[in-house]
Design a protein around this motif. Structure first.
Motif, PDB file in Angstrom:
ATOM      1  N   GLU A   1      36.309  38.858  22.481  1.00 17.15           N
ATOM      2  CA  GLU A   1      35.127  38.595  23.283  1.00 17.15           C
ATOM      3  C   GLU A   1      35.428  38.870  24.753  1.00 17.15           C
ATOM      4  O   GLU A   1      36.546  38.719  25.203  1.00 17.15           O
ATOM      5  N   SER A   2      34.404  39.301  25.461  1.00 13.80           N
ATOM      6  CA  SER A   2      34.604  39.570  26.882  1.00 13.80           C
ATOM      7  C   SER A   2      34.437  38.274  27.664  1.00 13.80           C
ATOM      8  O   SER A   2      33.863  37.308  27.194  1.00 13.80           O
ATOM      9  N   ASN A   3      34.938  38.285  28.876  1.00 13.18           N
ATOM     10  CA  ASN A   3      34.836  37.130  29.755  1.00 13.18           C
ATOM     11  C   ASN A   3      33.481  37.181  30.461  1.00 13.18           C
ATOM     12  O   ASN A   3      33.267  38.019  31.336  1.00 13.18           O
ATOM     13  N   PRO A   4      32.559  36.301  30.101  1.00 12.51           N
ATOM     14  CA  PRO A   4      31.229  36.363  30.706  1.00 12.51           C
ATOM     15  C   PRO A   4      31.244  36.106  32.199  1.00 12.51           C
ATOM     16  O   PRO A   4      30.464  36.710  32.946  1.00 12.51           O
ATOM     17  N   PHE A   5      32.137  35.257  32.660  1.00 12.23           N
ATOM     18  CA  PHE A   5      32.192  34.924  34.073  1.00 12.23           C
ATOM     19  C   PHE A   5      32.738  36.103  34.886  1.00 12.23           C
ATOM     20  O   PHE A   5      32.238  36.389  35.978  1.00 12.23           O
ATOM     21  N   LEU A   6      33.695  36.798  34.349  1.00  8.36           N
ATOM     22  CA  LEU A   6      34.210  37.997  35.016  1.00  8.36           C
ATOM     23  C   LEU A   6      33.139  39.081  35.062  1.00  8.36           C
ATOM     24  O   LEU A   6      32.896  39.687  36.112  1.00  8.36           O
ATOM     25  N   HIS A   7      32.489  39.302  33.942  1.00  4.74           N
ATOM     26  CA  HIS A   7      31.461  40.342  33.878  1.00  4.74           C
ATOM     27  C   HIS A   7      30.347  40.079  34.889  1.00  4.74           C
ATOM     28  O   HIS A   7      29.974  40.962  35.665  1.00  4.74           O
ATOM     29  N   MET A   8      29.834  38.850  34.887  1.00  5.86           N
ATOM     30  CA  MET A   8      28.752  38.538  35.819  1.00  5.86           C
ATOM     31  C   MET A   8      29.245  38.528  37.266  1.00  5.86           C
ATOM     32  O   MET A   8      28.507  38.893  38.180  1.00  5.86           O
ATOM     33  N   GLY A   9      30.504  38.161  37.471  1.00  2.00           N
ATOM     34  CA  GLY A   9      31.089  38.198  38.810  1.00  2.00           C
ATOM     35  C   GLY A   9      31.158  39.611  39.354  1.00  2.00           C
ATOM     36  O   GLY A   9      30.977  39.831  40.564  1.00  2.00           O
ATOM     37  N   LEU A  10      31.399  40.573  38.477  1.00  3.48           N
ATOM     38  CA  LEU A  10      31.419  41.975  38.911  1.00  3.48           C
ATOM     39  C   LEU A  10      30.023  42.416  39.338  1.00  3.48           C
ATOM     40  O   LEU A  10      29.871  43.138  40.333  1.00  3.48           O
ATOM     41  N   HIS A  11      29.004  41.972  38.613  1.00  3.96           N
ATOM     42  CA  HIS A  11      27.626  42.253  39.043  1.00  3.96           C
ATOM     43  C   HIS A  11      27.376  41.661  40.424  1.00  3.96           C
ATOM     44  O   HIS A  11      26.786  42.307  41.295  1.00  3.96           O
ATOM     45  N   MET A  12      27.825  40.423  40.623  1.00  2.00           N
ATOM     46  CA  MET A  12      27.624  39.764  41.911  1.00  2.00           C
ATOM     47  C   MET A  12      28.317  40.527  43.034  1.00  2.00           C
ATOM     48  O   MET A  12      27.762  40.674  44.125  1.00  2.00           O
ATOM     49  N   ALA A  13      29.504  41.036  42.770  1.00  2.00           N
ATOM     50  CA  ALA A  13      30.229  41.794  43.790  1.00  2.00           C
ATOM     51  C   ALA A  13      29.467  43.059  44.168  1.00  2.00           C
ATOM     52  O   ALA A  13      29.334  43.389  45.355  1.00  2.00           O
ATOM     53  N   VAL A  14      28.952  43.751  43.168  1.00  2.00           N
ATOM     54  CA  VAL A  14      28.176  44.974  43.438  1.00  2.00           C
ATOM     55  C   VAL A  14      26.924  44.638  44.234  1.00  2.00           C
ATOM     56  O   VAL A  14      26.600  45.303  45.222  1.00  2.00           O
ATOM     57  N   LEU A  15      26.212  43.597  43.832  1.00  2.00           N
ATOM     58  CA  LEU A  15      24.983  43.219  44.529  1.00  2.00           C
ATOM     59  C   LEU A  15      25.261  42.804  45.973  1.00  2.00           C
ATOM     60  O   LEU A  15      24.478  43.120  46.876  1.00  2.00           O
ATOM     61  N   GLU A  16      26.359  42.116  46.186  1.00  2.00           N
ATOM     62  CA  GLU A  16      26.729  41.728  47.542  1.00  2.00           C
ATOM     63  C   GLU A  16      27.027  42.964  48.397  1.00  2.00           C
ATOM     64  O   GLU A  16      26.592  43.066  49.540  1.00  2.00           O
ATOM     65  N   GLN A  17      27.755  43.918  47.838  1.00  2.00           N
ATOM     66  CA  GLN A  17      28.038  45.162  48.561  1.00  2.00           C
ATOM     67  C   GLN A  17      26.746  45.891  48.892  1.00  2.00           C
ATOM     68  O   GLN A  17      26.593  46.420  49.994  1.00  2.00           O
ATOM     69  N   LEU A  18      25.827  45.928  47.945  1.00  2.00           N
ATOM     70  CA  LEU A  18      24.551  46.599  48.180  1.00  2.00           C
ATOM     71  C   LEU A  18      23.747  45.905  49.273  1.00  2.00           C
ATOM     72  O   LEU A  18      23.093  46.561  50.086  1.00  2.00           O
ATOM     73  N   SER A  19      23.803  44.577  49.306  1.00  2.00           N
ATOM     74  CA  SER A  19      23.000  43.828  50.277  1.00  2.00           C
ATOM     75  C   SER A  19      23.424  44.094  51.714  1.00  2.00           C
ATOM     76  O   SER A  19      22.607  43.998  52.626  1.00  2.00           O
ATOM     77  N   VAL A  20      24.684  44.447  51.924  1.00  2.00           N
ATOM     78  CA  VAL A  20      25.176  44.713  53.286  1.00  2.00           C
ATOM     79  C   VAL A  20      25.561  46.177  53.483  1.00  2.00           C
ATOM     80  O   VAL A  20      26.070  46.547  54.536  1.00  2.00           O
ATOM     81  N   ASP A  21      25.336  46.993  52.454  1.00  2.00           N
ATOM     82  CA  ASP A  21      25.694  48.417  52.477  1.00  2.00           C
ATOM     83  C   ASP A  21      27.140  48.639  52.912  1.00  2.00           C
ATOM     84  O   ASP A  21      27.446  49.452  53.770  1.00  2.00           O
ATOM     85  N   ARG A  22      28.026  47.892  52.288  1.00  2.00           N
ATOM     86  CA  ARG A  22      29.458  48.035  52.542  1.00  2.00           C
ATOM     87  C   ARG A  22      30.163  48.277  51.228  1.00  2.00           C
ATOM     88  O   ARG A  22      29.980  47.487  50.308  1.00  2.00           O
ATOM     89  N   PRO A  23      30.960  49.293  51.093  1.00  2.00           N
ATOM     90  CA  PRO A  23      31.227  50.304  52.113  1.00  2.00           C
ATOM     91  C   PRO A  23      29.957  51.088  52.451  1.00  2.00           C
ATOM     92  O   PRO A  23      29.053  51.221  51.619  1.00  2.00           O
ATOM     93  N   ILE A  24      29.933  51.552  53.666  1.00  2.00           N
ATOM     94  CA  ILE A  24      28.765  52.289  54.154  1.00  2.00           C
ATOM     95  C   ILE A  24      28.434  53.417  53.184  1.00  2.00           C
ATOM     96  O   ILE A  24      29.304  54.179  52.777  1.00  2.00           O
ATOM     97  N   GLY A  25      27.164  53.475  52.805  1.00  2.00           N
ATOM     98  CA  GLY A  25      26.693  54.518  51.904  1.00  2.00           C
ATOM     99  C   GLY A  25      26.575  54.098  50.459  1.00  2.00           C
ATOM    100  O   GLY A  25      26.007  54.827  49.643  1.00  2.00           O
ATOM    101  N   ILE A  26      27.088  52.908  50.126  1.00  2.00           N
ATOM    102  CA  ILE A  26      27.022  52.490  48.720  1.00  2.00           C
ATOM    103  C   ILE A  26      25.578  52.298  48.272  1.00  2.00           C
ATOM    104  O   ILE A  26      25.225  52.602  47.138  1.00  2.00           O
ATOM    105  N   ARG A  27      24.723  51.812  49.167  1.00  2.00           N
ATOM    106  CA  ARG A  27      23.325  51.600  48.809  1.00  2.00           C
ATOM    107  C   ARG A  27      22.655  52.928  48.459  1.00  2.00           C
ATOM    108  O   ARG A  27      21.932  53.039  47.481  1.00  2.00           O
ATOM    109  N   GLN A  28      22.922  53.947  49.257  1.00  4.18           N
ATOM    110  CA  GLN A  28      22.338  55.271  49.006  1.00  4.18           C
ATOM    111  C   GLN A  28      22.885  55.850  47.697  1.00  4.18           C
ATOM    112  O   GLN A  28      22.130  56.407  46.902  1.00  4.18           O
TER     113      GLN A  28
END
Length: 106
Positions: A63-90
């Protein structure tokens, strides 16, 4: 989001989902997390079982780790919210326009 205390992070996931299910007001971070949790019904059980706070999710268990999986989503969403690294949103928007699925794009 937090320090290195795995149980504290997992309790935050569980309490956020519980608040969301009850329709209680959510802080911005909780709103983001509740949206991530909502698209993962396969993990809702882990969020209602207190013992999963301390559980080790290993590949040997099949079984996969649900907390790790969802944490990775959170990391991506956080990066998108501040566009860091620059250009990730685009880059994300370009990929999303091809894939047409936010979950898969993340």
């Amino acid at each position: 989001m937090f320090g290195q205390d795995r149980a504290e992070i997992r309790r935050f996931y569980q309490s956020t989902w519980e608040k969301a299910q009850k329709g209680l007001p959510l802080e911005p971070l909780e709103q983001m997390l509740s949206q991530v949790i909502a698209i993962h019904p396969e993990y809702h059980g882990s969020l209602s079982h207190v013992h999963d706070i301390h559980k080790d999710f290993t590949p040997d268990d099949g079984e996969s780790n649900p907390f790790l999986h969802m944490g990775l989503h959170m990391a991506v969403l956080e990066q998108l919210s501040v566009d860091r690294p620059i250009g990730i949103r685009q880059a994300y928007q370009a990929l999303l326009s091809r894939v047409q699925d936010e979950h898969q794009t993340q």
